[in-house]
Design a protein around this motif. Structure first.
Motif, PDB file in Angstrom:
ATOM      1  N   THR A 236      74.551  87.845 -61.675  1.00  0.00           N
ATOM      2  CA  THR A 236      75.863  87.236 -61.484  1.00  0.00           C
ATOM      3  C   THR A 236      76.098  86.781 -60.054  1.00  0.00           C
ATOM      4  O   THR A 236      76.829  85.837 -59.831  1.00  0.00           O
ATOM      5  N   GLN A 238      75.605  84.825 -57.047  1.00  0.00           N
ATOM      6  CA  GLN A 238      74.840  83.609 -56.799  1.00  0.00           C
ATOM      7  C   GLN A 238      74.216  83.546 -55.417  1.00  0.00           C
ATOM      8  O   GLN A 238      73.485  82.622 -55.100  1.00  0.00           O
ATOM      9  N   LYS A 239      74.526  84.534 -54.583  1.00  0.00           N
ATOM     10  CA  LYS A 239      73.947  84.527 -53.244  1.00  0.00           C
ATOM     11  C   LYS A 239      72.584  85.210 -53.225  1.00  0.00           C
ATOM     12  O   LYS A 239      71.856  85.127 -52.255  1.00  0.00           O
ATOM     13  N   TYR A 282      71.026  82.295 -49.480  1.00  0.00           N
ATOM     14  CA  TYR A 282      72.308  82.994 -49.372  1.00  0.00           C
ATOM     15  C   TYR A 282      73.447  82.012 -49.071  1.00  0.00           C
ATOM     16  O   TYR A 282      74.554  82.158 -49.570  1.00  0.00           O
ATOM     17  N   GLU A 301      75.306  95.768 -44.058  1.00  0.00           N
ATOM     18  CA  GLU A 301      76.574  95.158 -44.480  1.00  0.00           C
ATOM     19  C   GLU A 301      76.384  94.099 -45.555  1.00  0.00           C
ATOM     20  O   GLU A 301      77.348  93.643 -46.158  1.00  0.00           O
ATOM     21  N   GLN A 325      78.354  87.272 -37.857  1.00  0.00           N
ATOM     22  CA  GLN A 325      79.465  88.012 -38.472  1.00  0.00           C
ATOM     23  C   GLN A 325      79.106  89.468 -38.725  1.00  0.00           C
ATOM     24  O   GLN A 325      79.948  90.259 -39.111  1.00  0.00           O
ATOM     25  N   LEU A 326      77.847  89.824 -38.555  1.00  0.00           N
ATOM     26  CA  LEU A 326      77.411  91.180 -38.855  1.00  0.00           C
ATOM     27  C   LEU A 326      77.271  91.966 -37.563  1.00  0.00           C
ATOM     28  O   LEU A 326      76.877  91.420 -36.538  1.00  0.00           O
TER      29      LEU A 326
ATOM     30  N   SER B 108      82.330  85.820 -47.340  1.00  0.00           N
ATOM     31  CA  SER B 108      80.974  85.977 -47.862  1.00  0.00           C
ATOM     32  C   SER B 108      80.302  87.227 -47.321  1.00  0.00           C
ATOM     33  O   SER B 108      79.458  87.812 -47.971  1.00  0.00           O
ATOM     34  N   THR B 109      80.683  87.669 -46.124  1.00  0.00           N
ATOM     35  CA  THR B 109      79.985  88.826 -45.578  1.00  0.00           C
ATOM     36  C   THR B 109      80.745  90.128 -45.762  1.00  0.00           C
ATOM     37  O   THR B 109      80.198  91.195 -45.572  1.00  0.00           O
ATOM     38  N   TYR B 138      88.901  99.298 -54.119  1.00  0.00           N
ATOM     39  CA  TYR B 138      87.578  99.462 -53.534  1.00  0.00           C
ATOM     40  C   TYR B 138      87.524 100.787 -52.808  1.00  0.00           C
ATOM     41  O   TYR B 138      88.296 101.018 -51.874  1.00  0.00           O
ATOM     42  N   PRO B 160      83.481  82.508 -60.031  1.00  0.00           N
ATOM     43  CA  PRO B 160      82.457  83.431 -60.549  1.00  0.00           C
ATOM     44  C   PRO B 160      81.974  84.431 -59.506  1.00  0.00           C
ATOM     45  O   PRO B 160      81.260  85.350 -59.838  1.00  0.00           O
ATOM     46  N   ASN B 161      82.361  84.288 -58.253  1.00  0.00           N
ATOM     47  CA  ASN B 161      81.930  85.256 -57.245  1.00  0.00           C
ATOM     48  C   ASN B 161      82.903  86.414 -57.077  1.00  0.00           C
ATOM     49  O   ASN B 161      82.785  87.206 -56.155  1.00  0.00           O
TER      50      ASN B 161
END
Lengths: 341, 442
Positions: A236, A238-239, A282, A301, A325-326, B108-109, B138, B160-161
């Motif tokens: 599921t 998609q990344k 990604y 992360e 971003q990490l 996204s992250t 969560y 869908p994400n």
């Protein structure tokens, strides 16, 4: 004989020269733990393929080691094929119908003799078991099928001609057709039908040279439908995701890169046949990158579906945008990933 | 003696009462002196109770770092405007009740959630509604939390994400009771969670699974209903999982099932109902599972048991109306089937002991063929297939010889009524929320 007959006989005889360079016969085994199958090949003078793995397995049930010395036939199969080719060429040059008859009969005799010889070997091999074997099933014998499929314990075995075998079979069939064609001409039958026969023979001959291999890129993942080959989870996210395409053009899909690595570890026979490995980009959901070109990034992360915590990128810009971003991350090579599970 | 008891009772009641009223109770939000909720939260002391007045608030991400009770009057909407995470809890002993939380952002992250609980313990979430958030509730790195009577509705159709409804990662002793989760990726998701219970939840129409377990040992889930999810429920890489009194239904699709058991051991699947699924249970690499008193009704396959499964006990189940009762992909079978009721059984009971006189072989030849060649499903119910199956029944040659029920029941087994759910005895302190879409319009 008609010139067309002589040309076709010559062609099919010459095509049999190829059998010295390709395997004649194959034996395949499938089991749940070998989804790609184990393939053993018999050439005109030696064995090939995965017979060493088969030996490793057979040892448990007390079967003897398969090795070249087991087949004294290897000494003269090549000569017999040579005689057959020579006979075909002589037939073509002389153009005598009786020689054509001899050629066809020789082909049939060869086939029968080969099958009988193979059956005899299979019987001996499947019944003469070591009485001290680790696994013994009372009353069980393991004779491989002469031709076709057979179930042996949890293996399915298949035995059949390989490319070389098919060439010889095709040549014999062409010769048989041509013989019928010539005999029919003798009886002065309608010409229209006869041309058809010749054409069919040509098609049969031609089809042996055409193989159905086609180049193939990655097959797109249907998110929400496809399941991971290794962990059975539905794909599921998609990344993430990865895909293997094997030399037999089979496609295996995975939801995460650690599933792929673990699967290859569990199924070495698939690993041997890997053609390309793709990994999902990604930053461009659902797009594939060949894994050897992918830039891999590891970070706690990154929440991947099976916890590999690895993301793949196609460009340095994409990777840096995410890496910034990490708080803590590490770039990886594919070689490193392959060995880290 | 009685007086002494009374004295203790009164004293303890007083003490309890005292400890409860130790903190202040005050209002914030619209029409109060504290219109900004975050300011009120920062002003509050541990032990205080903060009540938010009715209204629609767009105040970004709210952080709760102290032990407070955070309550809502009717119709309190906390809106993340599709930009922010909404509630982030990092303090121990927090109670959150009665909020409607909607429209979280997506990153996204980072996993943004409606309510996120990070590295803390003793949290109570009750009677909240979470709508249109990436992740619903969560929990990460937490212990001793109770999630009761919450409603989560995601927006997986448009996006869908979207994440999971109730997502629990690295936790212990979590109770998830009477919640509803729909329209998310997984309704309830457990990864590295131990000693937890999931009771009386309703998880339906999620993109992937109703419930998803990974590496989560010694958990129990009972009395839940999982309906119309993408692929049912997946229990993977775990041991000592107890699955009782659940209902798995309407999970249709090429790779769908009621439950997927992948690498599960020492677990129990009992008193469950599997109805209208492509496969009731799909098992792979699973050992020592006790499957008893389940009913399999009108599934494509009741049970798909791969050759990698061993030492499972499948006793006293009802198999009725399934297209295939059992299918497998190998010749050898090391599982034990006995005392089940199979509606396809055709033997007699001449000695009248209640069990059929000849064993029942639940694997049909055709199901073996389909396992190897799925497109052959086209031929199902054709005369040829009927003949093949009959011939195979008389002289078994391809189906696994050892996969049989030696003592099949002649009559359908009557199970005791599903026991009354545990959570129905728990009191509801505030009003019972219903998913009300009109909230979204305000």
């Amino acid at each position: 004989m008609k010139p067309i007959t002589r040309i076709l006989i010559a062609l099919s005889s010459l095509s049999m020269i190829a059998t010295y360079y390709v395997p004649l016969w194959q034996i395949q085994l499938w089991a749940p733990q070998y989804p790609e199958g184990l393939n053993m090949k018999i050439w005109h003078n030696h064995l090939g393929g995965a017979f060493d793995i088969i030996n490793g397995l057979n040892h448990y049930i007390g079967m003897r080691l398969i090795k070249d010395e087991m087949f004294p036939e290897f000494a003269y199969i090549g000569i017999l094929i040579g005689i057959y080719i020579a006979l075909g060429l002589i037939t073509s040059i002389s153009g005598k119908i009786n020689l054509l008859k001899a050629f066809v009969v020789t082909g049939v005799l060869y086939g029968v003799a080969a099958l009988y010889d193979f059956y005899r070997w299979g019987y001996d091999y499947g019944h003469n078991l070591d009485p001290h074997a680790a696994i013994q099933v009372p009353g069980m014998s393991y004779q491989p099928p002469v031709i076709g499929y057979k179930n042996l314990l949890n293996f399915t075995a298949y035995s059949g001609p390989d490319i070389g075998g098919w060439i010889i079979i095709a040549a014999s069939i062409v010769a048989t057709f041509l013989l019928v064609y010539e005999l029919l001409i003798d009886r002065k039958r309608k010409k229209a039908e006869l041309h058809m026969t010749g054409k069919i023979a040509l098609v049969v001959l031609a089809s042996t040279f055409i193989s159905s291999c086609s180049a193939q890129g990655p097959s797109p993942i249907q998110f929400g439908k496809d399941e991971c080959t290794h962990c059975k989870m539905t794909l599921t996210d998609q990344k993430f995701g990865a895909e293997i395409i094997t030399t037999t053009n089979k496609v295996y899909k995975y939801d995460d890169v650690n599933c792929l690595v673990n699967y290859l570890k569990a199924y070495p026979d698939v690993e041997k046949k890997v053609k390309t490995i793709y990994i999902v980009d990604y930053s461009n959901a659902g797009n594939f990158i060949p894994v050897t070109e992918a830039l891999l990034l590891y970070s706690e992360e990154i929440r991947s579906p099976m916890g590999s915590a690895i993301a793949a990128f196609s460009t340095i810009q994409d990777r840096d945008a995410i890496q910034n971003q990490l708080s803590l991350s590490e770039t990886l090579t594919w070689e490193k990933v392959k060995t880290s599970y | 003696m009685k007086k002494l008891q009374l004295l203790i009772l009164i004293t303890s009641a007083f003490l309890l009462n005292f400890s409860r009223t130790q903190g202040k109770q005050f209002f914030c939000g619209k029409g109060t002196s504290l219109p900004y909720i975050q300011v009120a939260l920062d002003n509050a002391q541990s032990g205080d109770t903060l009540i938010v007045r009715t209204g629609h608030y767009k105040q970004g991400n709210l952080f709760i770092k102290k032990s407070i009770s955070f309550l809502a009057e009717k119709n309190v909407l906390l809106d993340g405007e599709n930009k922010y995470e909404i509630l982030t809890i990092t303090g121990d002993q927090v109670c959150i009740k009665g909020f409607t939380i909607m429209n979280s952002g997506v990153m996204s992250t980072k996993d943004l959630a409606g309510i996120k609980i990070l590295a803390c313990r003793n949290i109570l979430l009750e009677n909240n509604i979470v709508i249109n958030c990436n992740f619903g509730i969560y929990l990460s790195n937490t212990k001793h939390c109770l999630l009761r009577n919450n409603r989560i509705k995601g927006n997986v159709v448009q996006d869908p994400n979207t994440g999971n409804g109730i997502h629990v990662w690295k936790a212990d002793s979590i109770q998830i009771i009477k919640n509803e989760s729909t329209g998310q990726r997984d309704g309830i998701y457990f990864e590295f969670v131990t000693n937890s219970t999931i009771i009386d939840n309703f998880s339906h129409e999620n993109l992937r699974y109703g419930l998803h377990f990974m590496f989560s040992h010694s958990n129990t889930y009972t009395n839940n209903q999982f309906t119309k999810n993408g692929a049912g429920v997946a229990v993977m890489y775990s041991h000592h999982v107890k699955m009782y009194h659940n209902s798995f239904d309407h999970n249709w699709g090429s790779s769908a099932y009621g439950i997927l058991l992948k690498d599960i051991s020492d677990s129990e699947v009992m008193f469950n109902k599997f109805e209208y699924n492509s496969a009731g249970i799909y098992m792979e690499g699973s050992n020592r599972i006790k499957m008893e008193q389940n009913s399999f009704y009108n599934n494509g396959w009741a049970l798909r048991i791969q050759a990698s499964c061993t030492d499972n006990f499948i006793n006293r189940n009802n198999f009725t109306g399934n297209t295939f009762d059992v299918s497998t992909n190998g010749e050898t079978q090391l599982n034990n089937f006995s005392n089940n009721y199979w509606d396809k059984y055709e033997g007699y009971d001449l000695n009248k002991d209640g069990y059929g006189d000849i064993p029942y072989r639940p694997v049909s030849l055709f199901s073996m063929i389909i396992e190897q060649l799925p497109p052959s499903l086209l031929l199902i119910r054709s005369f040829m297939v009927y003949l093949l199956d009959k011939a195979e029944k008389i002289i078994p040659s391809l189906t696994p010889i050892h996969l049989m029920d030696e003592l099949p029941q002649m009559r359908m087994i009557k199970f005791k009524e599903t026991k009354k759910s545990l959570s129905s005895t728990l009191p509801y302190l505030y009003y019972q929320p219903k998913l009300n879409i009109q909230y979204l319009k305000t």
